[in-house]
Design a protein around this motif. Structure first.
Motif, PDB file in Angstrom:
ATOM      1  N   LEU A 194      -2.208  -8.273  -7.257  1.00 16.91           N
ATOM      2  CA  LEU A 194      -1.409  -7.279  -7.867  1.00 16.91           C
ATOM      3  C   LEU A 194      -2.277  -6.136  -8.100  1.00 16.91           C
ATOM      4  O   LEU A 194      -1.441  -4.961  -7.899  1.00 16.91           O
ATOM      5  CB  LEU A 194      -1.237  -8.001  -9.182  1.00 16.91           C
ATOM      6  N   GLU A 195      -3.418  -6.170  -8.163  1.00 12.65           N
ATOM      7  CA  GLU A 195      -4.102  -4.969  -8.384  1.00 12.65           C
ATOM      8  C   GLU A 195      -4.380  -4.305  -7.088  1.00 12.65           C
ATOM      9  O   GLU A 195      -4.209  -2.908  -7.119  1.00 12.65           O
ATOM     10  CB  GLU A 195      -5.720  -5.407  -8.765  1.00 12.65           C
ATOM     11  N   ALA A 196      -4.428  -4.984  -5.981  1.00 12.79           N
ATOM     12  CA  ALA A 196      -4.384  -4.000  -4.649  1.00 12.79           C
ATOM     13  C   ALA A 196      -3.184  -3.462  -4.313  1.00 12.79           C
ATOM     14  O   ALA A 196      -2.993  -2.309  -3.697  1.00 12.79           O
ATOM     15  CB  ALA A 196      -4.879  -4.980  -3.695  1.00 12.79           C
ATOM     16  N   TRP A 197      -2.131  -4.175  -4.694  1.00 16.54           N
ATOM     17  CA  TRP A 197      -0.647  -3.445  -4.582  1.00 16.54           C
ATOM     18  C   TRP A 197      -0.482  -2.141  -5.357  1.00 16.54           C
ATOM     19  O   TRP A 197       0.088  -0.939  -4.753  1.00 16.54           O
ATOM     20  CB  TRP A 197       0.202  -4.252  -4.962  1.00 16.54           C
ATOM     21  N   GLY A 198      -1.051  -2.104  -6.625  1.00 18.66           N
ATOM     22  CA  GLY A 198      -0.826  -0.995  -7.462  1.00 18.66           C
ATOM     23  C   GLY A 198      -1.711   0.075  -7.040  1.00 18.66           C
ATOM     24  O   GLY A 198      -1.475   1.299  -6.783  1.00 18.66           O
ATOM     25  N   LEU A 199      -3.139  -0.210  -6.508  1.00 22.07           N
ATOM     26  CA  LEU A 199      -3.999   0.704  -6.089  1.00 22.07           C
ATOM     27  C   LEU A 199      -3.495   1.195  -4.609  1.00 22.07           C
ATOM     28  O   LEU A 199      -3.841   2.543  -4.359  1.00 22.07           O
ATOM     29  CB  LEU A 199      -5.512  -0.122  -5.666  1.00 22.07           C
ATOM     30  N   ARG A 200      -3.021   0.605  -3.788  1.00 23.78           N
ATOM     31  CA  ARG A 200      -2.469   1.037  -2.612  1.00 23.78           C
ATOM     32  C   ARG A 200      -1.362   2.117  -2.763  1.00 23.78           C
ATOM     33  O   ARG A 200      -1.334   3.154  -1.790  1.00 23.78           O
ATOM     34  CB  ARG A 200      -1.754  -0.146  -1.828  1.00 23.78           C
ATOM     35  N   GLY A 201      -0.615   1.948  -3.607  1.00 21.91           N
ATOM     36  CA  GLY A 201       0.314   3.134  -4.084  1.00 21.91           C
ATOM     37  C   GLY A 201      -0.342   4.392  -4.295  1.00 21.91           C
ATOM     38  O   GLY A 201       0.533   5.484  -4.225  1.00 21.91           O
ATOM     39  N   GLN A 202      -1.423   4.465  -4.769  1.00 26.79           N
ATOM     40  CA  GLN A 202      -1.899   5.623  -5.533  1.00 26.79           C
ATOM     41  C   GLN A 202      -2.926   6.059  -4.202  1.00 26.79           C
ATOM     42  O   GLN A 202      -2.733   7.434  -4.231  1.00 26.79           O
ATOM     43  CB  GLN A 202      -2.935   5.260  -6.658  1.00 26.79           C
ATOM     44  N   ILE A 203      -3.831   5.571  -3.571  1.00 29.86           N
ATOM     45  CA  ILE A 203      -4.581   6.204  -2.722  1.00 29.86           C
ATOM     46  C   ILE A 203      -4.216   6.068  -1.353  1.00 29.86           C
ATOM     47  O   ILE A 203      -4.863   6.528  -0.382  1.00 29.86           O
ATOM     48  CB  ILE A 203      -6.000   5.290  -2.685  1.00 29.86           C
ATOM     49  N   LEU A 204      -2.959   5.372  -0.959  1.00 25.75           N
ATOM     50  CA  LEU A 204      -2.436   5.174   0.375  1.00 25.75           C
ATOM     51  C   LEU A 204      -1.010   5.306   0.121  1.00 25.75           C
ATOM     52  O   LEU A 204      -0.072   4.641   0.510  1.00 25.75           O
ATOM     53  CB  LEU A 204      -2.720   4.040   1.140  1.00 25.75           C
ATOM     54  N   ALA A 240     -13.325   5.899  -1.268  1.00 25.63           N
ATOM     55  CA  ALA A 240     -14.281   5.953  -2.743  1.00 25.63           C
ATOM     56  C   ALA A 240     -13.492   4.854  -3.546  1.00 25.63           C
ATOM     57  O   ALA A 240     -14.061   4.283  -4.205  1.00 25.63           O
ATOM     58  CB  ALA A 240     -14.375   7.331  -3.214  1.00 25.63           C
ATOM     59  N   PRO A 241     -12.291   5.218  -3.855  1.00 24.18           N
ATOM     60  CA  PRO A 241     -11.555   4.375  -4.937  1.00 24.18           C
ATOM     61  C   PRO A 241     -11.490   2.634  -4.401  1.00 24.18           C
ATOM     62  O   PRO A 241     -11.711   1.750  -5.125  1.00 24.18           O
ATOM     63  CB  PRO A 241     -10.250   4.959  -5.205  1.00 24.18           C
ATOM     64  N   SER A 318     -13.066   8.867  -9.080  1.00 23.29           N
ATOM     65  CA  SER A 318     -12.899   7.717  -8.593  1.00 23.29           C
ATOM     66  C   SER A 318     -12.707   6.431  -9.761  1.00 23.29           C
ATOM     67  O   SER A 318     -11.673   5.774  -9.334  1.00 23.29           O
ATOM     68  CB  SER A 318     -13.925   7.165  -7.626  1.00 23.29           C
ATOM     69  N   ILE A 319     -13.565   6.414 -10.651  1.00 23.72           N
ATOM     70  CA  ILE A 319     -13.288   5.348 -11.572  1.00 23.72           C
ATOM     71  C   ILE A 319     -11.914   5.697 -12.357  1.00 23.72           C
ATOM     72  O   ILE A 319     -11.074   4.636 -12.624  1.00 23.72           O
ATOM     73  CB  ILE A 319     -14.557   5.544 -12.601  1.00 23.72           C
ATOM     74  N   THR A 320     -11.534   6.862 -12.450  1.00 20.72           N
ATOM     75  CA  THR A 320     -10.340   7.063 -13.299  1.00 20.72           C
ATOM     76  C   THR A 320      -9.156   6.772 -12.384  1.00 20.72           C
ATOM     77  O   THR A 320      -8.079   6.362 -12.823  1.00 20.72           O
ATOM     78  CB  THR A 320     -10.270   8.578 -13.870  1.00 20.72           C
ATOM     79  N   THR A 321      -9.371   7.119 -11.130  1.00 16.83           N
ATOM     80  CA  THR A 321      -8.253   6.852 -10.256  1.00 16.83           C
ATOM     81  C   THR A 321      -7.919   5.435 -10.149  1.00 16.83           C
ATOM     82  O   THR A 321      -6.803   4.983 -10.033  1.00 16.83           O
ATOM     83  CB  THR A 321      -8.618   7.477  -8.750  1.00 16.83           C
ATOM     84  N   VAL A 322      -8.992   4.572 -10.115  1.00 17.94           N
ATOM     85  CA  VAL A 322      -8.835   3.146  -9.776  1.00 17.94           C
ATOM     86  C   VAL A 322      -8.077   2.526 -11.330  1.00 17.94           C
ATOM     87  O   VAL A 322      -7.304   1.920 -11.248  1.00 17.94           O
ATOM     88  CB  VAL A 322     -10.003   2.601  -9.660  1.00 17.94           C
ATOM     89  N   ASN A 323      -8.763   3.231 -12.247  1.00 16.63           N
ATOM     90  CA  ASN A 323      -7.915   2.668 -13.699  1.00 16.63           C
ATOM     91  C   ASN A 323      -6.488   2.783 -13.787  1.00 16.63           C
ATOM     92  O   ASN A 323      -5.806   2.145 -14.409  1.00 16.63           O
ATOM     93  CB  ASN A 323      -8.834   3.078 -14.788  1.00 16.63           C
TER      94      ASN A 323
END
Length: 352
Positions: A194-204, A240-241, A318-323
């Motif tokens: 679930l975390e990876a899916w949300g992060l993928r939509g932001q950084i990829l 980086a994220p 990078s920390i803000t982007t992941v959060n």
């Protein structure tokens, strides 16, 4: 059936052939005796005016004429003949008046019997035919028969559905799914995905590759086809994220749970245990899921909430982007870590 047909049935086939030749019946050579009788009877009745005076056929037409008269007329003729014969017998005899009075009574009773039989015969025939018709009419089944038929059909449907369900092996897949999901490891993996899916939509993010034209009766606008922008894999804005999240959510908690492994100390290997059993026990106790969840929640709070840069290795951006990419932020990570720790503890209690 006319009275001429029984007369023809009593004759030989040679006699019937002579009648056929006399009456000029066509195509009678290949007929059987029964067929010739019927054909000859129909032919002679149809041509009675032509062959009615032939001497060889006089007996047939005589019987046919007697059958054409109604039963009432024949009975009346018989009764009149009997009365005339009785009158002729009574004329010379004058003394025996008493006997002559009783004789006609007996004769009338005798003559009444054929009339009574003829009158009763149509009623018997009618009763026999009505009984035959009644037996041929399908009667409605009884309620018990209907109930049995419904039960048999219901049982047949239930059996076919049960066999179809067994052939699909749904229960086996359901049991396997329950076995996989009833594990702390599954809860942890689902939280990470679930975390990876949300992060993928932001950084990829996705980009439009092409468009499907509008289809009649389905869509009124072109449908865009989107795929991840893989060119971002060559940029540091992706790595980086991604490396920060991968380190905090997976690598660091796994290392900590490997070295701080409480179940491994609670189940020491014995010298009398077999090698295979020892290897299976050690493989199951490589990582402590309870410690993994606690370590993940603690690291997520330090990095995302307190902006701990890991010794300057990552920037605040990078920390803000992941959060911001993860659904619910670091709060969601803390909740999922707490659930994973509770499930691990519950499983450990059940195994005691």
């Amino acid at each position: 059936m006319s009275s001429g047909l029984p007369y023809l049935q009593k004759l030989r086939k040679s006699d019937l052939t002579e009648f056929a030749e006399t009456s000029k019946l066509s195509d009678y050579a290949g007929l059987k005796k029964a067929e010739l009788e019927v054909a000859l009877d129909e032919h002679l009745r149809a041509n009675s005016t032509t062959y009615g005076r032939d001497p060889s056929l006089s007996e047939y037409y005589k019987r046919l004429a007697s059958s054409s008269r109604s039963p009432t007329k024949r009975i009346a003729e018989k009764v009149s003949d009997l009365v005339k014969s009785d009158d002729d017998a009574l004329v010379p005899v004058k003394k025996s008046r008493r006997k002559t009075t009783t004789a006609p009574v007996e004769e009338t009773t005798d003559t009444d019997s054929p009339a009574t039989a003829l009158i009763k015969s149509p009623a018997k025939e009618l009763a026999r035919r009505s009984s035959m018709l009644t037996s041929q009419i399908p009667m409605p089944p009884s309620p018990a028969v209907v109930t049995d038929a419904i039960e048999q059909q219901t049982r047949r449907i239930r059996t076919s559905v049960s066999h179809a369900y067994d052939r699909t092996h749904i229960h086996q897949y359901a049991d396997s799914t329950r076995d996989y999901l009833s594990s702390p490891l599954t809860v942890t993996i689902l939280a990470i995905l679930l975390e990876a899916w949300g992060l993928r939509g932001q950084i990829l993010p996705n980009k439009i590759l092409t468009e499907v034209p509008a289809l009649p009766y389905l869509t009124t606008h072109p449908t865009p086809v989107k795929v991840p922008d893989l060119f971002l894999l060559l940029d540091s804005k992706f790595w980086a994220p991604f490396s920060l999240w991968f380190l905090v959510s997976l690598i660091a908690p796994a290392v900590i749970s490997y070295f701080i492994n409480l179940p491994l100390k609670a189940h020491p290997s014995h010298t009398y245990s077999t090698r295979r059993a020892t290897l299976e026990a050690n493989s199951q106790l490589q990582f402590d899921p309870f410690v993994f969840s606690l370590a993940k929640g603690l690291l997520a709070y330090l990095v995302y909430a307190q902006h701990f840069t890991l010794g300057g290795l990552y920037t605040h951006h990078s920390i803000t982007t992941v959060n911001e990419s993860i659904l619910g932020g670091y709060t969601n990570i803390l909740i999922s870590s707490g659930l994973g720790a509770a499930v691990s503890l519950y499983e450990a209690v059940l195994k005691k």
